[in-house]
Design an enzyme around this catalytic site. Structure first.
Site, PDB file in Angstrom:
ATOM      1  N   TRP A  46      54.390  19.525  68.378  1.00 51.94           N
ATOM      2  CA  TRP A  46      55.170  18.410  68.917  1.00 51.94           C
ATOM      3  C   TRP A  46      56.217  18.912  69.912  1.00 51.94           C
ATOM      4  CZ3 TRP A  46      59.708  15.777  66.021  1.00 51.94           C
ATOM      5  CH2 TRP A  46      60.116  14.625  66.709  1.00 51.94           C
TER       6      TRP A  46
ATOM      7  N   HIS B  24      55.066  32.003  66.689  1.00 50.08           N
ATOM      8  CA  HIS B  24      55.489  31.777  65.299  1.00 50.08           C
ATOM      9  C   HIS B  24      56.232  32.986  64.749  1.00 50.08           C
ATOM     10  CE1 HIS B  24      53.107  28.208  65.309  1.00 50.08           C
ATOM     11  NE2 HIS B  24      51.938  28.805  65.211  1.00 50.08           N
TER      12      HIS B  24
ATOM     13  N   TYR C 157      63.626  19.869  63.276  1.00 54.57           N
ATOM     14  CA  TYR C 157      62.600  18.828  63.300  1.00 54.57           C
ATOM     15  C   TYR C 157      63.225  17.472  62.951  1.00 54.57           C
ATOM     16  CZ  TYR C 157      58.294  16.410  61.772  1.00 54.57           C
ATOM     17  OH  TYR C 157      57.255  15.516  61.602  1.00 54.57           O
TER      18      TYR C 157
ATOM     19  N   PHE D  40      54.645  10.980  67.735  1.00 46.66           N
ATOM     20  CA  PHE D  40      53.604  11.450  66.814  1.00 46.66           C
ATOM     21  C   PHE D  40      52.380  10.544  66.872  1.00 46.66           C
ATOM     22  CE2 PHE D  40      51.392  11.468  62.753  1.00 46.66           C
ATOM     23  CZ  PHE D  40      51.169  12.825  62.564  1.00 46.66           C
TER      24      PHE D  40
ATOM     25  N   MET E 130      50.376  11.121  70.050  1.00 44.21           N
ATOM     26  CA  MET E 130      49.682  12.407  70.023  1.00 44.21           C
ATOM     27  C   MET E 130      48.546  12.398  69.012  1.00 44.21           C
ATOM     28  SD  MET E 130      52.908  15.023  70.526  1.00 44.21           S
ATOM     29  CE  MET E 130      51.874  16.495  70.504  1.00 44.21           C
TER      30      MET E 130
ATOM     31  N   ARG F  72      48.802  15.109  60.709  1.00 43.92           N
ATOM     32  CA  ARG F  72      48.601  14.493  59.401  1.00 43.92           C
ATOM     33  C   ARG F  72      49.515  13.284  59.238  1.00 43.92           C
ATOM     34  NH1 ARG F  72      49.962  15.009  53.960  1.00 43.92           N
ATOM     35  NH2 ARG F  72      51.802  16.232  54.523  1.00 43.92           N
TER      36      ARG F  72
ATOM     37  N   GLY G 222      53.458  13.555  59.856  1.00 37.32           N
ATOM     38  CA  GLY G 222      54.603  13.643  60.750  1.00 37.32           C
ATOM     39  C   GLY G 222      55.827  12.916  60.250  1.00 37.32           C
TER      40      GLY G 222
END
Length: 315
Positions: free
Chosen positions: A71, A130, A215, A251, A254, A271, A273
């Site tokens: 995202w 990551h 987030y 979300f 997307m 899935r 979000g």
């Protein structure tokens, strides 16, 4: 359309095909005590990564898996392309360059020669990783490149990663949530311990070229979060650009376009979000264990305050 959409689909679907031939016990390898997916990287690639040369205008986005990386990646790419005001022809040139040079969607993915090929990219590079700080190439922290660090409350991260691990062919699955929870708490997953990852980034929270965003704050007010990101990277956007990009990168939007943008990976990647989904799986004892671990490792830190653990992780 993001620069690397077609490349993401190609890389992931090739990896899916490769993983079918690999025994479950060989799906991951260990490098410096941390596990990684065999079909996406290798010890040789991670060794070669040390030689990566960062540029002062590189845009670097770092976050543990399933903290909202995809995202945020899309948000940053939309903001960067708006700031750069690329024409359609220029965007096509960028995509062709990345495809020709086999530039992978994540810094630690691919073959050892990827970093030499990245030197040939003429434009501002958006680099996704990551990795925790101690495994980043030295040039990233030594250069003038700016790093946007994404964090997410550890309970929702654990649940999201659980579903991802069990649905992703490239990773070994778990027989139960309890088995997985033990692995998560002990760092026996791809990219290691999330708590250790947070502890490391907390050491850099006051670094002038590093910005931490959560987030949850992006979910609360995406436009406000985007304005902070724009100010940090020096992106010049008009006021009307922010709600337009927020709508394009929601979300739901997307998720609806996930097959087009990510191929077979789309259903796995997108899935729910949402915030607070951890309550569906955590037992009382697991809840207490996580609370204690977070308090022991990060209690009282600036990062803990930034994450609002007491708001998002209390039963």
């Amino acid at each position: 359309m993001s620069r690397n959409r077609e490349r993401v689909i190609e890389v992931v679907e090739n990896s899916f095909s490769q993983s079918e031939k690999i025994p479950p016990e060989d799906l991951m390898f260990s490098y410096r005590g941390i596990l990684y997916p065999t079909t996406l990287s290798s010890p040789e690639t991670l060794e070669a990564l040390k030689s990566f040369e960062a540029r002062s205008d590189d845009v670097i986005v770092a976050g543990y898996p399933k903290t909202g990386n995809n995202w945020l990646n899309e948000i940053v790419r939309e903001m960067e392309s708006t700031d750069a005001k690329y024409t359609e022809e220029e965007m096509e040139e960028i995509k062709n360059a990345e495809r020709k040079l086999e530039i992978f969607p994540c810094l630690e993915f691919g073959d050892p020669g990827a970093y030499e090929r990245m030197k040939k990219l003429p434009f501002r590079r958006i680099i996704i990783t990551h990795l925790p700080p101690h495994l980043l190439p030295p040039s990233i922290l030594q250069s003038k490149a700016k790093i946007l660090v994404l964090v997410r409350n550890p309970k929702d991260t654990a649940v999201s990663y659980y579903h991802f691990h069990n649905n992703m062919p490239l990773l070994p699955s778990f027989a139960s949530w309890d088995e997985y929870f033990s692995a998560f708490m002990n760092g026996k997953l791809a990219w290691g311990s999330y708590i250790d990852h947070l502890v490391e980034w907390n050491k850099y929270i006051d670094h002038e070229r590093i910005m931490v965003i959560s987030y949850e704050e992006l979910k609360e007010d995406q436009v406000l979060g985007m304005k902070r990101i724009a100010a940090f990277f020096g992106f010049s956007l008009c006021e009307e650009d922010f709600p337009r990009i927020a709508k394009k990168t929601s979300f739901q939007t997307m998720k609806e376009k996930s097959e087009e943008t990510h191929g077979k990976f789309g259903d796995i990647l997108f899935r729910k979000g949402v915030v607070g989904n951890w309550r569906d799986l955590f037992s009382k004892s697991q809840n207490e264990e996580m609370d204690q671990k977070f308090e022991d490792c990060l209690g009282g830190t600036k990062l803990a305050a930034k994450m609002k653990y007491d708001v998002y992780c209390k039963a």
